[in-house]
Design an enzyme around this catalytic site. Structure first.
Site, mmCIF file in Angstrom:
data_model
loop_
_atom_site.group_PDB
_atom_site.id
_atom_site.type_symbol
_atom_site.label_atom_id
_atom_site.label_comp_id
_atom_site.label_asym_id
_atom_site.label_seq_id
_atom_site.Cartn_x
_atom_site.Cartn_y
_atom_site.Cartn_z
ATOM 1 N N PRO A 126 0.828 -1.207 0.000
ATOM 2 C CA PRO A 126 0.000 0.000 0.000
ATOM 3 C C PRO A 126 0.865 1.262 0.000
ATOM 4 O O PRO A 126 1.851 1.359 0.719
ATOM 5 C CB PRO A 126 -0.803 -0.121 1.295
ATOM 6 N N GLU A 127 0.475 2.228 -0.823
ATOM 7 C CA GLU A 127 1.193 3.499 -0.904
ATOM 8 C C GLU A 127 0.253 4.628 -0.535
ATOM 9 O O GLU A 127 -0.858 4.386 -0.060
ATOM 10 C CB GLU A 127 1.801 3.649 -2.304
ATOM 11 N N LYS B 53 2.041 8.047 4.015
ATOM 12 C CA LYS B 53 1.893 6.607 4.248
ATOM 13 C C LYS B 53 1.465 6.293 5.672
ATOM 14 O O LYS B 53 1.855 5.263 6.233
ATOM 15 C CB LYS B 53 3.200 5.889 3.931
#
Length: 416
Positions: free
Chosen positions: A2-3, A54
């Site tokens: 995930p970014e 993030k």
């Protein structure tokens, strides 16, 4: 992994599904998780979420009834709590019925209803983390998506930092300056600007203006070749033209926003298996025909064309990969450690399965050969043990030299 866009989509998902929902009781942690316990319990509280780069922050707010603050068993009133999440390699949120809670739900928030529902932080690989009473990490820079001007100023005012001595593809993963950029985003951004991933970061960023530029769009006249499409132009001139017409820091903002504006596609928590729109959006990352190379940190970068002057001489490949020349591999690319991009996910899985079968059959044949060798050795040993010992006077047996001499002496004495 995930970014920035995925974490923002996760925060929007939590705020949407938890709107108007009352949660109750303690926050429950799984037994296998090594993260800290969350010391929070209330008879009624609400949950909202925000994101920055993030990181995702959940805010637990007690709900007061009839103007009186809720009291804990110890007599202290419930206080709001912020929990900051970092998703690691596989973190995401789910909101399901209590009976349908996901297998790898490591932090759970239960609703005050019957039957109960649960908001879960799911992390299969367990690289994610949470911090009770936490705040945004101070060593992370401004968010590339929602703090663009601060992000741009932070990068351009620190170009003397040693972090920009590295290749641009590695500098873009430094969250101190590019908070929210990850592996697929860096590949897409560099590909659109046709910047070799292993050019020095300072060379790429030097000369950019501190403020966002508004450049007029120049269209080529009819019959005139676009300057970007001039085949006789050298690589350095092409890069210079691209940098004059486009801005890498602008794309660090606009490309993640494209993912967010897909309407929840890609890493959507509600549709975890729907990657169709996200895959169609990708132009470089994991796209067949693109090249890939391991950077100096072991992360894979996808690109097209020349990797750049700072490319590793030998690619760092995983130990599990078999050695050997791949079909369609270019000699120049092989010297630089560049390899062709693997096919789509379905084809890749089939190839991995076939490779596993070959490795398995090879190991089985190796074991059978070893067993045959052991069996032949043991049978030879049994044969040697079963053979009777030859007597000294048996015909064809070798007589020791001393014994022959003695026999010759005795024979000569008898003759005399």
């Amino acid at each position: 992994m995930p970014e920035g866009p995925e974490l923002h989509l996760a925060s929007r998902f939590v705020s949407r599904v938890c709107a108007g929902v009352v949660f109750s009781g303690p926050v429950e942690k799984s037994e296998v998780s090594k993260n800290s316990e969350v010391p929070f319990t209330c008879d009624a509280y609400s949950i909202t979420a925000t994101s920055r780069g993030k990181e995702v922050r959940l805010t637990l707010t007690p709900i007061e009834e009839e103007g009186e603050p809720q009291a804990r068993p110890a007599g202290k009133a419930c206080q709001p709590m912020d929990i900051v999440f970092r998703f690691g390699m596989s973190g995401f949120f789910r909101f399901t019925a209590g009976s349908e809670m996901p297998k790898h739900a490591h932090l759970r928030f239960y609703t005050n209803e019957t039957p109960r529902r649960v908001l879960s932080f799911v992390d299969v690989r367990r690289f994610g983390s949470w911090e009770p009473n936490g705040d945004w990490q101070t060593d992370r820079g401004p968010c590339v998506m929602f703090e663009y001007q601060s992000f741009r100023a932070n990068v351009l005012s620190n170009l003397s930092d040693r972090a920009f001595d590295k290749p641009i593809c590695e500098a873009m993963l430094n969250q101190k300056y590019f908070n929210g950029i990850g592996n697929y985003l860096r590949a897409e951004i560099l590909y659109r600007l046709k910047i070799p991933p292993f050019m020095k970061a300072r060379t790429v960023l030097d000369g950019l203006l501190p403020k966002k530029r508004e450049l007029p769009e120049v269209k080529p006249e009819q019959g005139q070749c676009h300057p970007h499409q001039d085949s006789e132009m050298s690589l350095s001139k092409k890069i210079k033209v691209k940098m004059e017409s486009s801005d890498i820091l602008d794309l660090c903002h606009s490309v993640p926003m494209e993912v967010i504006n897909m309407g929840g596609k890609g890493y959507d928590p509600e549709k975890p298996d729907d990657y169709s729109m996200f895959q169609a959006w990708l132009q470089c990352y994991c796209v067949p025909g693109m090249k890939s190379l391991r950077d100096h940190n072991g992360r894979t970068i996808w690109f097209q064309g020349d990797p750049g002057p700072l490319a590793p001489k030998v690619s760092k490949s995983p130990k599990s990969k078999r050695k050997g020349k791949k079909q369609g591999e270019d000699k120049t690319d092989k010297q630089q450690g560049v390899k062709g991009e693997p096919p789509a996910k379905g084809i890749k899985k089939e190839k991995e399965g076939a490779q596993n079968k070959r490795v398995k059959s090879h190991s089985e044949s190796k074991k059978t050969k070893e067993n045959k060798r052991k069996g032949s050795r043991s049978s030879e040993g049994r044969k040697k043990q079963s053979k009777p010992e030859r007597k000294d006077d048996a015909p064809g047996t070798a007589v020791p030299r001393r014994q022959r001499r003695r026999s010759m002496r005795t024979k000569s004495e008898k003759d005399s």
